[in-house]
Design an enzyme around this catalytic site. Structure first.
Site: not given
Ligand code: FPP
Length: 247
Positions: A21, A38, A132
């Protein structure tokens, strides 16, 4: 002494789950688009995988896309799907080389065709790996999973009086994956957000203020060390657990 050296590898959790997050806030704090967060989050995924292997964790589950994430702006959803596909393509060699097996949980049937195709390819090419198991939660939510389990049990015609905890576990998308002993959430939020509700009945939680794009191996080791200070009682008294430990 490094944080990794302080870890008792014999007592590492077998399964660590992470709610990644803070990507959006991290990017916004720098005046950038959310998707920039991201993109940078992918490097933190690599850090978490490396740290999991070094600390002898056998299963690593990452909450990559929830069923609620479809409500985000279309450009962000499209960019996340593209990022998933490009990451799967670029990391396949590394996954194979390091003996990492890819699995998914969630409603992957309803992901875009390009994601399903790439996932299928990487899952089949890494199926024999056993260093893993990397579990990506994609189009996942625990409530969706529980509804699916109930439907599947009903469809199988299992008599009501024969339904036990084991029946439910066998019909979850995590069937054959042990429950996580440790759940990490980044970005300072203290919520579960519809993640693994059944499986975290006895899980220890570690919350860190670090935003996901800044999450490094050391943060993972810190979480394991925190976990190793906890006394896991599974509903028993501390005297009972102590007796079992010295048995
Ligand atoms: C949360 O941050 C993150 C996500 C919903 C997406 C996670 C994706 C990645 C880390 C990249 C791609 C992953 C893979 C496995 C290829 P948020 O956008 O909710 O952050 P915020 O709470 O600050 O809005």
């Amino acid at each position: 002494m490094s944080l990794l050296q302080k870890i008792d590898l014999e007592k590492s959790p077998e399964h660590v789950a992470i709610i990644m997050d803070g990507n959006g806030r991290w990017a916004r704090n720098q005046g950038k688009e959310r998707i920039f967060g991201h993109f940078n989050g992918v490097e933190s995924v690599r850090e978490a995988i490396r740290a999991a292997r070094k600390s002898h964790v056998k299963y690593l589950t990452l909450y990559a896309f929830s069923t609620e994430n479809w409500n985000r702006p279309k450009e962000e959803v499209d960019a996340l799907m593209d990022l998933l596909v490009s990451t799967l393509i670029s990391e396949l060699g590394e996954l194979k080389e390091r003996g990492i097996q890819l699995r998914t949980i969630g409603d992957t049937e309803n992901l875009p065709e390009k994601c399903r195709k790439q996932l299928k390819a990487v899952i089949s090419e890494t199926a024999e790996n056993n260093e893993l198991v990397l579990v990506l939660a994609l189009n996942y939510s625990a409530k969706w999973e529980l509804v699916e389990a109930v439907r599947s049990i009903t469809n199988a015609g299992i008599p009501v009086q024969e339904i036990t905890s084991a029946t439910i576990e066998a019909h979850l998308s995590t069937a054959s994956i042990p429950d996580p002993e440790l759940l990490i959430r980044t970005s300072g939020e203290h919520r579960i957000s519809n993640f693994l509700l059944w499986q975290i009945a006895y899980t220890e939680f570690h919350f860190t203020p670090v935003m996901w794009p800044e999450f490094k191996e050391e943060d993972f080791f810190q979480a394991i060390l925190d976990y190793q200070t906890r006394e896991r009682r599974f509903g028993k008294t501390s005297e009972q657990t102590l007796e079992e430990l010295i048995k």
